[in-house]
Enzyme design. Structure first.
Site, short mmCIF file in Angstrom:
data_model
loop_
_atom_site.label_atom_id
_atom_site.label_comp_id
_atom_site.label_asym_id
_atom_site.label_seq_id
_atom_site.Cartn_x
_atom_site.Cartn_y
_atom_site.Cartn_z
N GLU A 173 0.71 -1.50 0.01
CA GLU A 173 0.28 0.14 -0.08
C GLU A 173 0.86 1.40 0.14
O GLU A 173 0.44 2.26 0.44
CB GLU A 173 -1.17 0.12 1.51
CG GLU A 173 -2.14 -1.24 0.89
CD GLU A 173 -3.06 -0.48 1.96
OE1 GLU A 173 -3.19 -0.84 3.14
OE2 GLU A 173 -4.21 -1.53 1.81
N GLU A 382 -5.54 -8.13 -1.23
CA GLU A 382 -5.96 -8.00 0.14
C GLU A 382 -7.82 -7.96 0.15
O GLU A 382 -8.19 -7.19 -0.99
CB GLU A 382 -5.91 -6.89 0.80
CG GLU A 382 -4.80 -7.38 1.17
CD GLU A 382 -4.19 -6.49 2.34
OE1 GLU A 382 -5.11 -5.26 3.13
OE2 GLU A 382 -2.64 -5.97 2.97
C1 BG6 Z 1 -4.58 -3.31 4.58
C2 BG6 Z 1 -3.24 -3.36 5.48
O1 BG6 Z 1 -5.00 -1.94 4.86
O2 BG6 Z 1 -5.35 -3.56 5.28
C3 BG6 Z 1 -3.73 -4.41 6.25
O3 BG6 Z 1 -2.28 -3.52 3.75
C4 BG6 Z 1 -4.25 -4.85 7.17
O4 BG6 Z 1 -1.43 -5.00 6.78
C5 BG6 Z 1 -5.72 -4.24 6.38
O5 BG6 Z 1 -4.09 -5.07 8.22
C6 BG6 Z 1 -7.28 -4.70 6.98
O6 BG6 Z 1 -6.89 -3.55 8.12
P1 BG6 Z 1 -8.03 -3.50 9.32
O7 BG6 Z 1 -6.65 -2.34 10.20
O8 BG6 Z 1 -8.66 -4.32 9.59
O9 BG6 Z 1 -6.52 -4.86 9.54
#
Ligand code: BG6
Length: 483
Positions: A173, A382
């Site tokens: 990111e 993701e």
């Molecule tokens: C992304 C990141 O922004 O979102 C991850 O790359 C992160 O590291 C994921 O865990 C989900 O966000 P969160 O805050 O729910 O863990």
């Protein structure tokens, strides 16, 4: 879906490994961030304080459970596992000459385990786990010297794992550095002791010229580092394929007023396209010039490094997708936060318990927009729903809400592929429960596998298959047909 479409899951070292000091590992930036909750922010502390809870220190102890965890991924049928190497296991301080052998050994063992299950590793080189020493002694990525330290680390891992890994991502990111959310975790620029992690407090006041300058200079250094890493990866092993990794969201105008349209267009360029254009087209895009000029941002090396950027274009585009956002130039409309982005409430969409807008069709929209622009393979690395899970008395987790979320997103991926998008793989986030990056909680769970730990890190650590485990297993076995 094609039989060669890659199905899998994604994790990151600082959110799963724990063992923060084991076998010579150094402290990373994440090791200095306390736990928070939905309502109280995580905080940065200069020293690790006695009595404070730092979730990355123990996380889910993947360091000692990787065999069991990878076996569970294998049972689900994963063909790919996105994971990150903790830079601090390989170079504990970041600026040493020689790597830490025990750190290298650990990832050999992890990759060997993946191989047993026919799982291809997709390795993020830097996922919010920069060596803390580089932040303290060099000011993080705003210092050009960090590029060389990063490349030494890259050369080491590309060489060491050339027979085990051929899929890489540079910075997780990277585009979070375009906003103040990325200053600490992404750029490694330290705030005052005790400051909240995302600088939410500081956001009440306008960012100073110096802060903004430092952030964009840091981003430039990451562009150079990323381009050099891509070239190096290709040189060391021509089979290597390297992607950029951006946090992406469709941007909608809140109304059809020309002002909102212009705002949406600008936000799309600034947050989604700017970093992608540099990494994929190999040059700064024209539209950032006005922004730099109006904000008096002078990027040192921008002209001189042009050739490096041109020669280090990535092979594929990868991104995280959780949400879309709605923007307006009308100051009266209330803003909401979601995955490090600010937007206004979209009246057509619902939000998760953590206020993140759920928008599966937005994924199809975005996939089309990305592919229109770049025409290179795209991977969704993701995606997922952070939700509270209930463990029933007979030891089950009935997470039909998670299944519904993933199903809706996969359906839209399929539509996008029918539209002609070259989507090559999908690795849902937190395939095993892990520490939330934004809040530090365990109870914001994404996994197909439940980990019996609470927000304080207390519990048996036992792994339990959720209903979604069996659902995803079927989904993979049927190439996405059985949802
Ligand atoms: C992304 C990141 O922004 O979102 C991850 O790359 C992160 O590291 C994921 O865990 C989900 O966000 P969160 O805050 O729910 O863990």
């Amino acid at each position: 879906m094609n039989a060669d479409f890659l199905w899998g899951g994604a994790i990151a070292a600082n959110q799963v490994e724990g063992a923060w000091k084991d076998d010579g590992k150094g402290e990373s930036i994440s090791d200095h961030i306390t736990a928070g909750t939905k309502t109280s922010p995580r905080r940065f502390t200069k020293e690790v304080r006695e009595g404070e809870h730092y979730p990355s220190h123990h996380a889910i102890d993947f360091y000692h459970h990787y065999k069991e965890d990878i076996a569970l991924f294998g049972q689900m049928g994963f063909q790919v596992l996105r994971l990150s190497i903790a830079w601090t296991r390989i170079f504990p301080m970041g600026d040493e000459e020689k790597p830490n052998q025990k750190g290298l050994d650990f990832y050999h063992a992890v990759f060997a385990e993946c191989k047993k299950w026919n799982i291809r590793p997709l390795v993020t080189l830097s996922h919010y786990e920069m060596p803390y020493h580089l932040c303290q002694a060099y000011g993080g990525w705003q210092n050009r010297k960090v590029i060389d330290f990063f490349l030494r680390y890259c050369r080491t891992v590309f060489t060491e794992y050339q027979d085990e890994v051929d899929l890489w991502l540079t910075f997780n990111e990277m585009n979070t550095l375009v906003s103040r959310f990325g200053t600490l975790l992404g750029a490694g620029i330290l705030p005052e002791d005790g400051a909240d992690m995302f600088g939410l407090g500081r956001m009440q006041t306008p960012e100073t010229k110096e802060e903004m300058q430092a952030r964009f200079q840091a981003l430039h250094h990451q562009f150079v580092a990323s381009a050099k890493a891509v070239a190096l990866a290709h040189e060391i092993n021509p089979k290597n394929r390297v992607g950029c990794m951006l946090s992406a969201a469709g941007v909608y105008p809140y109304t059809c007023s020309p002002d909102d349209m212009l705002e949406a267009q600008w936000q799309m360029k600034k947050s989604n396209w700017f970093c992608g254009d540099v990494c994929i087209r190999g040059a700064y895009p024209y539209y950032m010039e006005r922004f730099f000029e109006e904000n008096a941002i002078v990027i040192v090396g921008k002209t001189e490094d042009a050739d490096i950027l041109k020669k280090g274009c990535v092979d594929f585009f990868s991104f995280s997708y959780y949400t879309s956002r709605c923007v307006t130039r009308n100051a009266e409309v209330q803003k909401t936060a979601g995955n490090m982005m600010l937007g206004v409430q979209n009246p057509y969409l619902k939000a998760s318990e953590w206020g993140w807008i759920i928008d599966p069709k937005g994924l199809r929209y975005l996939l089309n927009a990305i592919y229109d622009r770049y025409q290179i393979p795209v991977m969704l690395v993701e995606n997922g729903l952070g939700a509270v899970d209930q463990l029933t008395e007979d030891g089950c987790i009935h997470d039909d809400y998670r299944i519904a979320y993933l199903k809706a997103h996969i359906e839209q991926m399929k539509e996008a592929m029918k539209d002609g998008v070259d989507l090559i793989g999908y690795t849902p986030w937190g395939c095993i429960d892990l520490v939330s990056a934004s809040t530090g909680e365990m109870k914001k769970r994404y996994g197909f596998i439940y980990v019996d730990l609470d927000n304080e890190g207390k519990g048996s650590g036992k792994r339990i298959k959720k209903d979604s485990f069996y659902w995803y297993q079927k989904c993979i076995a049927s190439h996405g047909e059985e949802l």
